[in-house]
Enzyme design. Sequence first.
Site, PDB file in Angstrom:
ATOM      1  N   ASP A   7     -11.093  12.206   6.943  1.00  8.38           N
ATOM      2  CA  ASP A   7      -9.816  11.557   7.182  1.00  8.38           C
ATOM      3  C   ASP A   7     -10.069  10.047   7.227  1.00  8.38           C
ATOM      4  OD1 ASP A   7      -7.123  11.148   7.972  1.00  8.38           O
ATOM      5  OD2 ASP A   7      -7.692  11.236  10.084  1.00  8.38           O
ATOM      6  N   GLU A   9      -7.477   7.242   8.743  1.00  5.86           N
ATOM      7  CA  GLU A   9      -6.986   6.558   9.950  1.00  5.86           C
ATOM      8  C   GLU A   9      -7.444   7.288  11.214  1.00  5.86           C
ATOM      9  OE1 GLU A   9      -2.839   5.038   9.776  1.00  5.86           O
ATOM     10  OE2 GLU A   9      -2.830   6.039   7.839  1.00  5.86           O
TER      11      GLU A   9
END
Length: 200
Positions: A7, A9
Amino acid sequence: MNLVCLDLEGVLVPEIWVEFAEAAGIPELKKTTRDEPNYDKLMNYRLDILREHGLGLKEIQETIAKLDPLPGAKEFLDELRATGQVVIISDTFTQFAQPLMKKLGYPALFCNELVVADDGEITGYKMRIEDSKYSTVKALQSCGFETIASGDSFNDLRMIKASKAGFLFRTTDAIKADHPEVPAYETYDELLAAINEARK
């Protein structure tokens, strides 16, 4: 062949919407996928608030231009990429992510696109594929890769659980409590060690 799927953020860079909420003085925009599992509901909520305040892409990009990767993120990513393949799979948007990709050394990124009017208003968004993180991991597996995944939010869980190995990183206490079967780490050193062990 292993492929690490990360991922973006909250794992490698700050939460863009949280940073923009603080810069714009709009606390309602601090809500993220850690708080709201339904991404469409979350994005429509955000776009309504932007419209209400007369804010568009330009203002968000001004905030993004001042952001740096999280401390230690670039070194962590460099070390991962030195010993194997890595792809970032994010529900963010190209228009948000590009300046941050430069600061991370241009890793491979799969994300989505904003629909932006000529006056800069964000009128909508185009998801690359439905349930994009999970769908992407399954597609990579169909190409012969064994995926190892890590993320911090609700929308990372299917990607994590579908992978050969998966880890939560700097997630919430609530997500950890709901998913005790998924190892959770707080430092890049811990995550790097876990990924390297899974690569063996």
